[in-house]
Design a protein around this motif. Structure first.
Motif, PDB file in Angstrom:
ATOM      1  N   GLU A 125       0.832  -1.210   0.000  1.00 43.52           N
ATOM      2  CA  GLU A 125       0.000   0.000   0.000  1.00 43.52           C
ATOM      3  C   GLU A 125       0.866   1.259   0.000  1.00 43.52           C
ATOM      4  O   GLU A 125       0.568   2.233  -0.694  1.00 43.52           O
ATOM      5  CB  GLU A 125      -0.923   0.013   1.218  1.00 43.52           C
ATOM      6  N   ARG A 128       2.196   2.074  -3.408  1.00 39.68           N
ATOM      7  CA  ARG A 128       1.182   2.745  -4.213  1.00 39.68           C
ATOM      8  C   ARG A 128       0.999   4.196  -3.768  1.00 39.68           C
ATOM      9  O   ARG A 128       0.897   5.106  -4.591  1.00 39.68           O
ATOM     10  CB  ARG A 128      -0.155   2.006  -4.111  1.00 39.68           C
ATOM     11  N   ASN A 360      -5.396   2.009  -2.759  1.00 41.75           N
ATOM     12  CA  ASN A 360      -5.127   0.657  -3.260  1.00 41.75           C
ATOM     13  C   ASN A 360      -5.597   0.473  -4.696  1.00 41.75           C
ATOM     14  O   ASN A 360      -4.991  -0.263  -5.468  1.00 41.75           O
ATOM     15  CB  ASN A 360      -5.795  -0.386  -2.359  1.00 41.75           C
TER      16      ASN A 360
END
Length: 418
Positions: A125, A128, A360
């Motif tokens: 996560e 990202r 996400n």
């Protein structure tokens, strides 16, 4: 003399906690021989006290006592080094999710971003989130270093899988130039020197990539913008008629004799003179700090902006912003904040949270609109007086804002004007 002429590359490091960012920077400094002997001796001594067999490379950047005790980076640590080809400023940013705000700070002036991925864990996560922030801040180059390859037996298959994972989500980002490099920061593979353990990788090592990355100026050279920071009125008898406007040129080029407009009043004049310190100059451009005089006596004050008459910014009170919430206290509905934009400060209110970004999936969340720390969202704000703005995509300096809590004076958010 050659080193003085070298281009300067600012780059930031980002990734999940314990991905090895500090160790990577330590390896860069160590293998490129950019560490003073006394620094090296101090780190060697500290490494022995901590029970390490060799040099703990992470100690070169984890300078705060709290960081050393916890073994993590909790602040932005800036380091400087030089090679025969280029000068560098590194912003080593934290990996913990609660320190994402520090990553925003470190990345805001970067030409390139190194995103570290632990080869054992793949894309997370935080990978990202940091990649999305790099895209939002329009960092032109992203170098994805897949680290700790020594812990997966230097497997080409693992490397290819992580590259595919990253490419799958990064196709939705605005970053156009992405490089992938398999490394072991601890052992030095593909950091400064090419790795003998990964003959299957045919690309350049990290340092060579940093030395050859194209640096384009992030200063807009077209839209002339001069936010006034202060008005100079000398009290001496010799200069009693002098009225100058001091500040830093945000973008564009100003020349003596140019017709300019003072905003928000709208009065026009021509540039009479410009000085950079004691030196009179015929032209000025970003990011020069200058004082400017005009041919006409116009009421100008801090927060006003001098621009080319035929090229003006937007003048708006209702402003759409992509924002990263930085404060541990959530945003208060309809609460008032100070908004700081160039040399201007106004009161502002968050009118609406249009949507939040699901980090996400990068999808827009139109339901949950509460802004909490590290949330990224599109919002609309209303200011008490119009701001003189450009979009962030067009002009970084006049397209960025911060929000400040009027009671605590804490910076609660950083934003990019749409």
């Amino acid at each position: 003399m050659q080193i003085e002429k070298n281009q300067l590359l600012r780059f930031t490091t980002a990734g999940s906690v314990d991905d090895g960012k500090s160790t990577l920077i330590g390896r860069l400094l160590y293998d490129s021989k950019s560490i003073f002997e006394d620094q090296l001796e101090a780190i060697e001594h500290t490494s022995k006290k901590k029970g390490h067999d060799g040099v703990d490379l992470a100690l070169f950047t984890d300078g705060l006592r709290d960081e050393r005790e916890q073994g993590i980076t909790i602040d932005v640590a800036y380091r400087y080094f030089t090679t025969p080809k280029r000068k560098f400023i590194i912003a080593d940013t934290p990996g913990h999710i609660q320190y994402t705000r520090n990553m925003v700070t470190g990345a805001s002036t970067a030409n390139a971003a190194i995103v570290l991925v632990d080869a054992r864990h793949g894309v997370t996560e935080q990978t990202r989130r940091h990649s999305f922030i790099a895209s939002l801040l329009q960092i032109p180059h992203v170098i994805v270093c897949i680290n700790k390859m020594d812990l997966v037996d230097f497997s080409e298959k693992v490397y290819d899988e992580i590259v595919s994972q990253f490419e799958e989500f990064s196709s939705k980002l605005l970053v156009k130039d992405i490089h992938f490099i398999p490394i072991s920061a601890l052992q030095g593979d593909n950091v400064v020197n090419r790795s003998s353990n990964m003959a299957w990788y045919q690309g350049a090592p990290l340092l060579h990539t940093l030395e050859t990355t194209h640096i384009s100026s992030d200063i807009n050279k077209v839209d002339a913008r001069f936010p006034v920071q202060t008005v100079l009125r000398p009290q001496s008898e010799e200069h009693r008629d002098y009225r100058g406007y001091a500040g830093r040129v945000s973008s564009g080029i100003f020349r003596v004799g140019d017709e300019v407009t003072v905003l928000p009043s709208g009065f026009t004049s021509k540039i009479k003179s410009m000085n950079m310190g004691e030196v009179q100059v015929e032209e000025a451009y970003g990011p020069m700090s200058i004082s400017m005089t005009l041919e006409d006596d116009i009421d100008v004050s801090r927060g006003d902006m001098i621009v080319r008459s035929k090229n003006k910014p937007r003048v708006e009170q209702d402003i759409d912003i992509m924002l990263c919430w930085l404060n541990d206290q959530p945003a208060r509905p309809r609460a008032k904040y100070f908004i700081r934009h160039t040399s201007n400060e106004q009161k502002a209110m968050i009118k609406e949270v249009v949507y939040k970004i699901n980090i996400n999936t990068f999808e827009r969340d139109l339901v949950n609109k509460e802004l909490t720390m590290n949330d990224i969202a599109r919002i609309n704000i209303r200011t008490t007086k119009p701001l003189l703005i450009d979009s962030y995509r067009q002009n970084r300096n006049t397209g960025s804002i911060i929000l400040v809590d009027e009671t605590t004076n804490e910076t609660v958010a950083a934003g990019m004007i749409i």
